[in-house]
Scaffold this active site. Sequence first.
Site, PDB file in Angstrom:
ATOM      1  N   CYS A 123       0.838  -1.187   0.000  1.00 14.62           N
ATOM      2  CA  CYS A 123       0.000   0.000   0.000  1.00 14.62           C
ATOM      3  C   CYS A 123       0.882   1.249   0.000  1.00 14.62           C
ATOM      4  CB  CYS A 123      -0.895  -0.034   1.242  1.00 14.62           C
ATOM      5  SG  CYS A 123      -1.637   1.532   1.679  1.00 14.62           S
ATOM      6  N   GLU A 124       0.659   2.128  -0.944  1.00 16.19           N
ATOM      7  CA  GLU A 124       1.494   3.319  -1.029  1.00 16.19           C
ATOM      8  C   GLU A 124       1.187   4.338   0.070  1.00 16.19           C
ATOM      9  OE1 GLU A 124      -0.691   6.205  -4.293  1.00 16.19           O
ATOM     10  OE2 GLU A 124       0.631   4.642  -5.057  1.00 16.19           O
ATOM     11  N   HIS A 125       0.084   4.158   0.763  1.00 20.12           N
ATOM     12  CA  HIS A 125      -0.280   5.103   1.824  1.00 20.12           C
ATOM     13  C   HIS A 125       0.329   4.746   3.179  1.00 20.12           C
ATOM     14  CE1 HIS A 125      -4.002   5.709  -0.853  1.00 20.12           C
ATOM     15  NE2 HIS A 125      -3.099   6.628  -1.126  1.00 20.12           N
ATOM     16  N   HIS A 126       0.500   3.440   3.445  1.00 18.10           N
ATOM     17  CA  HIS A 126       0.973   3.016   4.769  1.00 18.10           C
ATOM     18  C   HIS A 126       2.205   2.116   4.713  1.00 18.10           C
ATOM     19  CE1 HIS A 126      -3.420   3.797   5.183  1.00 18.10           C
ATOM     20  NE2 HIS A 126      -2.968   4.519   6.183  1.00 18.10           N
ATOM     21  N   GLN A 178      -4.805  -0.440  -5.026  1.00 16.94           N
ATOM     22  CA  GLN A 178      -5.373  -1.542  -5.807  1.00 16.94           C
ATOM     23  C   GLN A 178      -6.077  -1.053  -7.068  1.00 16.94           C
ATOM     24  OE1 GLN A 178      -7.476  -4.458  -3.469  1.00 16.94           O
ATOM     25  NE2 GLN A 178      -8.782  -5.018  -5.195  1.00 16.94           N
ATOM     26  N   HIS A 208      -6.195  -6.046   2.689  1.00 15.65           N
ATOM     27  CA  HIS A 208      -5.238  -4.980   2.948  1.00 15.65           C
ATOM     28  C   HIS A 208      -4.870  -4.947   4.422  1.00 15.65           C
ATOM     29  CE1 HIS A 208      -5.609  -2.787  -0.989  1.00 15.65           C
ATOM     30  NE2 HIS A 208      -6.585  -3.678  -1.076  1.00 15.65           N
ATOM     31  N   CYS A 241      -3.288  -2.733   5.918  1.00 14.71           N
ATOM     32  CA  CYS A 241      -3.470  -1.387   6.469  1.00 14.71           C
ATOM     33  C   CYS A 241      -4.873  -1.234   7.052  1.00 14.71           C
ATOM     34  CB  CYS A 241      -3.190  -0.309   5.430  1.00 14.71           C
ATOM     35  SG  CYS A 241      -4.200  -0.400   3.944  1.00 14.71           S
TER      36      CYS A 241
END
Length: 180
Positions: free
Chosen positions: A71-74, A112, A140, A142
């Site tokens: 995940c690019e956010h977490h 995704q 996920h 996250c």
Amino acid sequence: MKDLFSQIITQIGEDPTRPGLVDTPARAAAAFEYLTSGYKRTIEEVVNNALFPSDSTDMIIVKDIELYSMCEHHLLPFVGRAHVGYIPQGMVLGLSKVARIVDMYARRLQIQEQLTHQIAETIQTVTGAAGVAVIIEAKHLCMMMRGVEKQNSSMKTSAMYGAFRTSAATRTEFLSLIKS
């Protein structure tokens, strides 16, 4: 990267020189390089000229391709499977290349939704197919390990191009075949 992981370990309040953590920065750096190795691949390398002339215009499906991404956010993993279908128009792609395309994009920092479209667009571009469909189902971490902590949640995304978008019958055939 090893030094940066050592700094992270220090910042969370641990001692990177204690016996259990001494080699962790190097291992974490190697793992992270592997988990993001898709940045070092090109579609030309992945396909490797495995496009073959074919008169077939029937749907081709490769389903249950396992995928692992970050995940690019977490910077936490998401894990799932991809189902890929396409309708050839003069050329077919070597079977393993479909899975390798999934891996190339999954091994990058992702969301995704973007991953689903990258796979579909690439197969469309490479094969010149009359249509491409990609569905990804993933869990996920996250969402499972932090935040709302919902262990049984999963996400499904789809990308439908060409005949899969314009023909309900084609889309329905694809959806029924990936369920069987």
